[in-house]
Enzyme design. Structure first.
Site, PDB file in Angstrom:
ATOM      1  CE1 TYR A 140      -3.221   2.844   0.161  1.00  0.00           C
ATOM      2  CE2 TYR A 140      -3.887   2.088   2.331  1.00  0.00           C
ATOM      3  CZ  TYR A 140      -4.052   2.940   1.259  1.00  0.00           C
ATOM      4  OH  TYR A 140      -5.049   3.886   1.281  1.00  0.00           O
ATOM      5  CE  LYS A 168      -6.207   1.714  -1.537  1.00  0.00           C
ATOM      6  NZ  LYS A 168      -6.972   1.797  -0.273  1.00  0.00           N
TER       7      LYS A 168
END
Length: 299
Positions: A140, A168
């Site tokens: 992330y 992400k």
């Protein structure tokens, strides 16, 4: 776990709905999970930032994961669980815990925040986590929260680590590093758009899907946006992209997930719009604006 080797499509990082007395509304959570999957989402994320994970007790976290895992197992959907911290050893322990129950499809692990290691330190962190994790990792990358932007070169290196399957990607803007990354991705490493406002351009550049808080709302339209870019329907993709960007901008006028919770409550999908401190409920004007934007998308 699904039989996919990497995540793709639209994934919804579920909010944690609360009851009138402040507990987790598990039936509402299950209903939301089923609703977004019915609308075409490829998977859900449990215990992401949108879930107010930092305010949940360990027992509440386990119960949230159990609820999401049950729904995803029934539907054959991808389940990603948020895990990890800015401490490598604590992250190892959190990932090991995931292996003690039904294994999710992947773990979403944020780039270490606050300590701000070097790019090499980030690589060493994820290399170590990939060695011990019982499930694949989704990095992330969100400098807005971590204060640590990753270079395209670092992300490419992370993408070559066995067990790291995706990022992400929420860089806060599209610049030279984004262009460099999307032009030269490692094999079997995918980019999932993580900035709600930038999902359409990132899909156009080659992202294979997205993890989007705003996809709680107008889920089928985000799914259609992803499909339009995949099939080359540029006219439809641009139209949807602009409308959904306006909705996303309104939803992020106040801290996430306050506006999304308020809209879900107004639509009768969760019992309260409540959030836990230090968050405060969204203002009435913002919620009304979001409802107006949602109505425009759905028209």
């Amino acid at each position: 776990m699904t039989d996919q080797t990497f995540p793709q499509g639209i994934h919804v990082p579920l909010i944690t709905p609360f009851t009138a007395v402040g507990g987790v509304a598990h039936s509402a959570l299950e209903g939301l999970a089923r609703r977004v999957l019915d609308a075409g989402a490829a998977g859900i994320v449990a215990l992401g930032t949108t879930a107010e994970t930092a305010t949940l007790s360990p027992e509440e976290r386990r119960e949230v994961v159990d609820t999401c895992a049950r729904v995803c197992a029934e539907r054959g959907a991808w389940l990603t669980v948020g895990a990890g911290s800015n401490d490598t050893r604590a992250s190892e322990a959190a990932l090991t815990e995931l292996g003690r129950g039904p294994a999710p499809s992947a773990a979403l692990v944020t780039v270490p925040s606050f300590t701000r290691p070097s790019q090499e330190g980030v690589i060493a962190h994820f290399r170590r986590l990939a060695e011990v994790s019982p499930v694949p990792l989704v990095v992330y990358d969100i400098p807005y929260r971590t204060a640590l932007p990753l270079s395209a070169a670092t992300l490419r290196t992370l993408g070559t680590i066995p067990g790291v399957v995706a990022v992400k990607y929420a860089p806060g803007g599209i610049g030279q590093e984004t262009v460099a990354l999307m032009a030269d991705l490692p094999p079997d490493f995918t980019v999932l758009a993580g900035d709600d406002l930038l999902v359409s351009p990132l899909l156009a550049m080659g992202a294979t899907g997205a993890i989007l808080a705003t996809a709680h709302l107008a889920t089928s339209h985000f799914v259609a946006l992803d499909a339009a870019w995949r099939t080359g329907d540029v006219t439809r993709a641009r139209r949807l992209g602009h409308a959904l960007a306006r909705l996303s901008a309104t939803c992020f006028t106040e801290p996430n997930p306050t506006v999304i919770k308020a809209v879900l409550h107004a639509r009768g999908l969760i019992p309260t719009p409540d959030v836990r401190l230090p968050l405060l409920p969204a203002g009435k004007a913002t919620v009304e604006a979001a409802l107006d934007q949602l109505g425009g998308v759905e028209a």
